[in-house]
Design an enzyme around this catalytic site. Structure first.
Site, mmCIF file in Angstrom:
data_model
loop_
_atom_site.group_PDB
_atom_site.id
_atom_site.type_symbol
_atom_site.label_atom_id
_atom_site.label_comp_id
_atom_site.label_asym_id
_atom_site.label_seq_id
_atom_site.Cartn_x
_atom_site.Cartn_y
_atom_site.Cartn_z
ATOM 1 N N TYR A 55 0.908 -1.336 -0.037
ATOM 2 C CA TYR A 55 0.207 0.035 -0.012
ATOM 3 C C TYR A 55 0.693 1.136 -0.046
ATOM 4 C CZ TYR A 55 -4.319 -2.516 0.444
ATOM 5 O OH TYR A 55 -5.238 -3.519 0.430
ATOM 6 N N GLY A 57 2.764 3.684 -1.378
ATOM 7 C CA GLY A 57 3.113 4.385 -2.965
ATOM 8 C C GLY A 57 1.852 4.239 -3.609
ATOM 9 N N HIS A 75 -3.955 5.170 5.635
ATOM 10 C CA HIS A 75 -3.791 6.654 4.748
ATOM 11 C C HIS A 75 -4.538 6.635 3.571
ATOM 12 C CE1 HIS A 75 -1.527 9.681 2.676
ATOM 13 N NE2 HIS A 75 -1.865 10.465 3.717
ATOM 14 N N ASP A 119 -2.896 13.092 6.861
ATOM 15 C CA ASP A 119 -1.244 13.043 6.560
ATOM 16 C C ASP A 119 -0.490 13.067 7.925
ATOM 17 O OD1 ASP A 119 -1.874 12.960 3.929
ATOM 18 O OD2 ASP A 119 -1.282 15.141 3.583
#
Length: 145
Positions: A55, A57, A75, A119
């Site tokens: 996951y 990238g 995320h 983030d």
């Protein structure tokens, strides 16, 4: 108006039309990279997270390979939820600061706050999760089913 001026004006207009077909670049990934550096105190370069597990990238599928990869999946899921609220996470710029070696969001409401929270949470998760070199640049076709 002189013919040369008309040609220049035409060339500029054509150039602008062509530029409108170029897809926008993910602007906030630079901010996210800085958040990661804040949270991990610069111990690991940001690019080490761009091709990690299933996951971290571009894209993502299958079962996360470890705790760090689960951070990336969470995320991704956070960005998906933000998109459902009408936000554009990869294009949303927000205000934040690095306090106490952890990212803190200054944006108070709306998409800026939502994306900043995605983030900041991921950056803190990355900092806590162990990094396994064996999960960098893996064969996703084999391991991410």
């Amino acid at each position: 108006m002189y013919p040369v001026h008309l040609l220049v004006l035409l060339a500029v207009c054509v150039s602008l039309l062509g530029a409108s077909n170029i897809p926008p670049q993910p602007l906030n990934l630079y901010q996210f990279g800085n958040m990661i550096q804040c949270a991990n105190h610069g111990r690991r370069p940001t690019q080490h997270y761009t091709d990690y597990g299933c996951y971290c990238g571009k894209g993502g599928s299958g079962t996360p390979v470890d705790e760090l990869d689960r951070c990336c999946k969470t995320h991704d899921d956070c960005y998906t939820e933000a998109g459902k609220k009408g936000c554009y996470p990869k294009l949303t710029l927000y205000s934040w600061k690095c306090t106490g070696k952890a990212p803190t969001c200054n944006s108070k409401t709306g998409c800026k706050r939502t994306v900043c929270d995605c983030d900041a949470t991921a950056a803190k998760c990355f900092a806590k999760a162990p990094y396994n070199n064996k999960n960098y640049n893996i064969d996703t076709k084999k391991r991410c089913q």
